[in-house]
Design an enzyme around this catalytic site. Structure first.
Site, mmCIF file in Angstrom:
data_model
loop_
_atom_site.group_PDB
_atom_site.id
_atom_site.type_symbol
_atom_site.label_atom_id
_atom_site.label_comp_id
_atom_site.label_asym_id
_atom_site.label_seq_id
_atom_site.Cartn_x
_atom_site.Cartn_y
_atom_site.Cartn_z
ATOM 1 C CG ASP A 59 -0.385 -0.193 2.502
ATOM 2 O OD1 ASP A 59 0.816 -0.541 2.540
ATOM 3 O OD2 ASP A 59 -1.063 -0.013 3.526
ATOM 4 C CG ASP A 108 2.303 -8.669 5.777
ATOM 5 O OD1 ASP A 108 2.935 -9.724 5.919
ATOM 6 O OD2 ASP A 108 2.744 -7.557 6.084
ATOM 7 N NE ARG A 151 11.046 -30.342 23.028
ATOM 8 C CZ ARG A 151 12.169 -30.772 22.474
ATOM 9 N NH1 ARG A 151 12.275 -30.832 21.165
ATOM 10 N NH2 ARG A 151 13.187 -31.136 23.215
ATOM 11 N NE ARG A 205 6.294 -4.818 10.408
ATOM 12 C CZ ARG A 205 6.878 -4.140 9.430
ATOM 13 N NH1 ARG A 205 7.061 -2.845 9.541
ATOM 14 N NH2 ARG A 205 7.301 -4.745 8.339
ATOM 15 C CG HIS A 213 13.255 -11.618 6.057
ATOM 16 N ND1 HIS A 213 13.256 -11.083 7.323
ATOM 17 C CD2 HIS A 213 12.964 -10.596 5.217
ATOM 18 C CE1 HIS A 213 13.002 -9.798 7.250
ATOM 19 N NE2 HIS A 213 12.817 -9.466 5.990
ATOM 20 N NE ARG A 265 16.293 -36.644 -23.566
ATOM 21 C CZ ARG A 265 16.913 -36.577 -24.740
ATOM 22 N NH1 ARG A 265 16.229 -36.520 -25.858
ATOM 23 N NH2 ARG A 265 18.238 -36.561 -24.786
ATOM 24 C CD GLN A 308 -5.288 -40.054 -8.291
ATOM 25 O OE1 GLN A 308 -5.118 -41.040 -7.577
ATOM 26 N NE2 GLN A 308 -6.101 -40.076 -9.319
#
Length: 782
Positions: free
Chosen positions: A119, A166, A201, A210, A298, A657, A666
Site C-alpha cells: 500500500d 501479508d 512439546r 505487523r 524472512h 523428451r 494424486q
C-alpha cells in the site's frame, strides 16, 4: 467488448510506452507479473521498460530504466523475489525526487506506469500522478523539457498490482505472494509437528504480519492450531487462564503436541504487544510444558512462488496492461485484483483509504470494525477458526434433538479430503450430533463398514494427503437394498459425500433411488474433491491446487535439467480425465509453449503450427520448450504420437523428451489452499445439513424428497453455494465427465499470448472498474 475492439488489442499499444517497477518488500510471484506486463505490452505493440530498484531507479534514471525484450523475461516465472530489484526509497518521498523521476519518464516518452508493491508504494504512485502536470510545468520552466515533450506526456496513467505477503490490502481477496508465504509456513509447521509429537512439546510459532493477521489466521486453520493471536482481534482479558485450560484439555484428550500461532503484531485489548516469548514463559510457568519458540522471519518471503501466485501474477499483469492502455486522463488510478476467481479493477485510493481505516480502527481499539473492514473472507476464516478451536464437548441434548450424520469419501483420492472429513466431523460434534464415518465409499455403506467418530478420531488429519477413510469409485445403484438396510440399522439421517465426479453421479443415483426406497429420502451434500476439478457446480474442487503445484514443481525441474544442454523440448502428460483444467493452469504457471486439451479440439495443422513455432523460438536465446498434454485430449494424437512428431520435425534443430507424470499428481501433502478450502467446505456443509435435517423432520423421522435436499456445495465466482444435483444435470457432459461450461477456458488466450502466439484477445475476460463498498454486501464469499 466487440470483435473490432479486440482486434485493436494487437495495436492498442502502438506508439505508447509502459514502465514496470517493483517496490517495497518483495513477494513471490512479482516476477510472474513483470513477465506478463512485458510480454502483453509487447504483444499490443507498446514499448516496455524495466525500472530497476523500484522508485530509486525511477529517480536515478540512466541505466536503471532499460527497455525489455520478449526473451529478457524468460525463465523468470519460477523465481522468487523480484528480478528487477526493489528498494525502500527516501528520495521519491520528496518533491525534488519526484521531479527527477518525471524528467526521466518524459525524456523516454513513458506515460504509463505499472507499480507492483504494497500500500505504501501504491500511495506514492497516486501522489506522483496527482502532481504530474505541476511537475511538468516546473520542468518546462527550468528548461529541462521542451513544450512539445510536455504536450506529448500531458498525463500519466497508473495501475497498481498488490504484491505483499501479508495480504493486508483491502479490496483484494489475495495479494501476490500470500499463497507462497503460506506454503513456506505450512512446510515448517508440518516439519515441526513431527518433532513436537516425538517429545510431547508445545510450539509457539511467530509468523509475519505487523498489522494484519491473515497469515497467522489461515495457518492456524490449515494446521489445526490450538490458539492464534492476531492484531485485529485481541483475546479477552483472562486469556492466560483460557489458553492454559485449552492446552491442558487437548493434552488430556490424548494429543501429544500443542501449536500456538502468533502474528508478529499481536496485541491485547489495551494495545500492549503479546510476544512469542511472553506466551512461552506463561506456558512453562503455569503448566510446566516443554515449550519452544520458532520465529519464521524472512523464510516466508523466500522460495519459489506457488502455482496460485504465478497464475495470479500472470493474470494481473495482463489486466494491468489492458487497464493502462485503455486509460484516459479521467480514469482514476486503479488496482487490478482478484475477487473469487474474477479479475476486477478497483480505484486505487478507495482501497488505500479502507486499508488506512483498518489501521486507524485498530489504533482506536475499535477491533470489531477493523475485522469488518478486512472483508468477508477474513471474517469467514475467523468464524470457522473460532468454531473449530474453541471446543467444549457438547452438553448432552434432549432425546430427539441429536441427529446422526454419516461422512464418506467417493472416487479417487485427492489431497485435502481428510481436512474436509475432519472439519465435517468436528462441526457435527460441536452441534451435538452423532457423526459416523463410512470406509470405502458407497461399497462400505452397503457392507456396513461404518463406525462412530469422536473428537480425537480426526486429530491431526488436516495435513495428511490421500483419503484416510478409504475411497472407491463404486456407485450406489446396484446396492440400494443393502444401503437402505444400513441407513436404517445405523439410523443415518444425513450424508456428507466428499469426492469427485462419482460423488456427483452417486448423488444423482440416490435421488433416483428415492422413488423406490423411502430410506434414501435423507438430505445429502456433495463436497467436490478431485484433482481433475471436473465436478459440475463448482469452479474449484479440493485437491486440484495440490496437483497443480506438483505438476508445476516437476515442470520447473524438467525445464532446469535442459538449462545446460542445447535446444530441447519436453512433452509432459498430465492427469484430469477429459478435463483440461490441470494442463491449462499448469501451462500458465510453468510457462508452457502449448497445452493440448479435449475442450479445445486441435488438428494436425495445429500440431504443425506448434512445431514451427518452437523451431522459430529455438533461433532466439531461449533454448527450451515445454508442451503439456492432457491424458485424454485426443484418442489418436497420443503423447507418443506427439513426441514422435516433434522428434521427426525437430531433427537437427531440437531434440524431444517425454514424461508421463501419473499418480504423483494424486499424492502429497495438501497445499494451504486445499486445507483451508476443505476445512471451510466441511464446516459450511455440516451447518447446512443440520438445518436440512430439522426441516425434514416429520412424525419422529426424517423424510426428505425435495430436489433441494440433495445438493452440491460449490464455489461459484465469489461465493459458496448449494445447488440441487438434479438442477446440475443439464450443465453436465456425462460421456466425458465434465461440466459443459468451464470458467478457466477464458484464460487460454493468456497462455497463448505469453507463449508468443499472434491471436485475438476476444475470448479473454474483461474487467470493469468496481467500487469497494459494493463488494462488501451480498453473498458469502469464502
Amino acid at each position: 467488448m466487440t470483435h473490432e475492439e479486440h482486434h485493436a488489442a494487437k495495436t492498442l499499444g502502438i506508439g505508447k510506452a509502459i514502465a514496470v517497477l517493483t517496490s517495497g518488500g518483495d513477494a513471490q510471484g512479482m516476477n510472474a507479473a513483470v513477465r506478463a506486463v512485458v510480454r502483453v505490452g509487447i504483444f499490443t505493440g507498446a514499448r516496455v521498460f524495466f525500472v530497476h530498484e523500484g522508485y530509486q531507479g525511477l529517480v536515478d534514471g540512466g541505466d536503471h530504466i532499460r527497455e525489455a525484450s520478449w526473451e529478457s523475461v524468460s525463465m523468470m516465472l519460477q523465481l522468487g523475489g523480484t528480478v528487477i530489484g526493489s528498494a525502500r526509497c527516501k528520495d521519491f518521498r520528496d518533491r525534488e525526487g519526484r521531479l527527477r523521476a518525471a524528467h526521466n519518464l518524459v525524456k523516454r516518452g513513458i506515460t504509463n506506469l505499472c507499480v507492483i508493491g504494497g500500500d505504501g508504494s501504491l500511495t506514492g504512485a497516486d501522489t506522483f500522478r496527482s502532481e504530474w502536470s505541476d511537475l511538468l510545468s516546473d520542468l518546462q520552466k527550468a528548461g529541462k523539457i521542451t513544450e512539445e515533450e510536455a504536450t506529448k506526456s500531458s498525463y500519466l496513467n497508473i495501475v497498481g498490482l498488490v504484491g505483499s505477503i501479508d495480504n493486508d490490502f483491502c479490496g483484494t481477496d489475495m495479494t501476490i505472494g500470500t499463497d507462497s508465504a503460506l506454503h513456506r509456513i505450512i512446510e515448517i509447521v508440518d516439519a515441526i509437528t513431527t518433532t513436537a509429537q516425538s517429545h510431547q512439546r508445545t510450539f509457539v510459532l511467530e509468523v509475519m504480519g505487523r498489522h494484519c493477521g491473515y497469515l497467522a489466521l489461515v495457518t492456524s486453520l490449515s494446521c489445526g492450531a490450538d490458539w492464534v493471536f492476531i492484531p485485529e482481534c485481541p483475546p479477552d482479558d483472562d486469556w492466560e487462564e483460557h489458553l492454559c485450560r485449552r492446552l491442558s484439555e487437548t493434552r488430556t484428550r490424548g494429543s501429544r503436541l500443542n501449536i500456538i500461532i502468533v502474528a508478529e503484531g499481536a496485541i491485547d485489548k489495551n494495545g500492549k504487544p503479546i510476544t512469542s516469548e511472553d506466551i512461552k514463559n506463561l506456558v512453562v510457568k503455569r503448566l510446566g510444558y516443554d515449550t519452544r519458540v520458532t520465529v519464521l522471519g524472512h523464510v516466508q518471503r523466500g522460495g519459489t512462488p506457488s502455482a496460485f501466485d504465478r497464475i495470479l501474477g500472470s493474470r494481473m499483469g495482463v489486466e494491468a496492461v489492458m487497464a493502462l492502455l485503455e486509460g484516459t486522463p479521467d480514469t482514476p488510478a486503479c488496482v487490478v485484483s482478484l475477487s473469487g476467481n474474477q479479475a476486477v479493477r478497483l480505484p486505487l485510493m478507495e482501497c488505500v483509504q479502507v486499508t488506512k481505516d483498518v489501521t486507524k480502527a485498530m489504533n482506536d481499539r475499535r477491533f470489531d470494525e477493523a475485522m469488518k473492514l478486512r472483508g468477508r473472507s477474513f471474517m469467514n476464516n475467523w468464524e470457522v477458526y473460532k468454531l473449530l478451536a474453541h471446543v467444549r464437548p457438547p452438553v448432552t441434548k434432549a432425546p430427539g434433538s441429536t441427529h446422526t450424520v454419516a461422512v464418506m469419501n467417493v472416487g479417487a483420492p485427492a489431497a485435502g479430503m481428510n481436512a474436509a472429513v475432519r472439519s465435517t466431523v468436528r462441526i457435527g460434534l460441536i452441534q451435538g450430533n452423532r457423526v459416523l464415518v463410512v470406509h470405502d465409499g458407497f461399497e462400505g455403506l452397503a457392507k456396513g463398514q461404518i463406525e462412530e467418530a469422536g473428537w480425537s478420531y480426526v486429530g491431526g488429519w488436516t495435513g495428511q494427503g490421500g483419503s484416510k477413510l478409504g475411497t472407491k469409485r463404486t456407485l450406489p445403484k446396484k446396492s440400494f437394498e443393502q444401503i437402505s438396510a444400513n441407513i436404517t440399522k445405523f439410523n443415518i439421517q444425513g450424508l456428507v459425500i466428499i469426492g469427485g465426479f462419482e460423488a456427483y453421479t452417486g448423488g444423482l443415483e440416490l435421488m433416483e433411488g428415492r422413488k423406490l426406497f423411502d430410506e434414501l429420502c435423507i438430505p445429502f451434500v456433495v463436497i467436490p474433491a478431485t484433482v481433475s476439478n471436473n465436478v459440475p457446480g463448482s469452479d474449484f474442487s479440493v485437491g486440484a491446487d495440490t496437483a497443480l503445484n506438483t505438476i508445476c514443481t516437476t515442470c520447473d525441474r524438467i525445464k532446469q535439467s535442459a538449462a545446460g544442454t542445447k535446444r530441447r523440448v519436453f512433452i509432459i502428460e498430465t492427469m484430469g480425465g477429459y478435463c483440461g483444467y490441470l494442463a491449462t493452469m499448469a501451462g500458465l504457471a510453468a510457462g508452457a509453449d502449448a497445452a493440448y486439451i479435449f475442450e479445445e479440439p486441435f488438428t494436425i495443422r495445429d500440431l504443425q503450427a506448434n512445431v514451427e513455432h518452437l523451431v522459430q523460438k529455438m533461433r532466439t536465446t531461449v533454448k527450451r520448450g515445454l508442451v503439456l498434454r492432457n491424458e485424454k485430449c485426443n484418442e489418436n494424437y497420443t503423447t507418443d504420437f506427439i513426441f514422435n512428431l516433434y522428434s521427426e520435425e525437430g531433427k537437427g534443430i531440437f531434440d524431444s523428451r517425454k514424461n508421463v507424470l501419473g499418480h504423483m499428481q494424486q499424492g502429497g501433502s495438501p497445499t494451504p489452499f486445499d486445507r483451508n478450502f476443505a476445512t471451510k467446505m466441511g464446516a459450511k456443509a455440516m451447518n447446512w445439513m443440520s438445518g436440512k435435517i430439522k426441516e425434514s423432520y416429520r412424525n419422529g423421522r426424517i423424510f426428505a424428497n425435495t430436489p433441494d435436499s440433495g445438493c452440491v456445495l460449490g464455489m461459484r465466482k465469489r461465493a459458496l453455494v448449494f445447488q440441487p444435483v438434479t438442477e446440475l444435470k443439464d450443465q453436465t457432459d456425462f460421456e466425458h465427465r465434465i461440466p459443459k461450461e468451464q470458467w478457466w477456458l477464458k484464460l487460454r488466450p493468456i497462455l497463448k499470448i505469453l507463449a508468443k502466439y499472434e491471436i485475438d484477445l476476444d475470448t479473454s475476460e474483461h474487467a470493469h472498474l468496481e467500487h469497494i463498498s459494493r463488494k462488501r454486501s451480498g453473498e458469502t464469499s469464502i
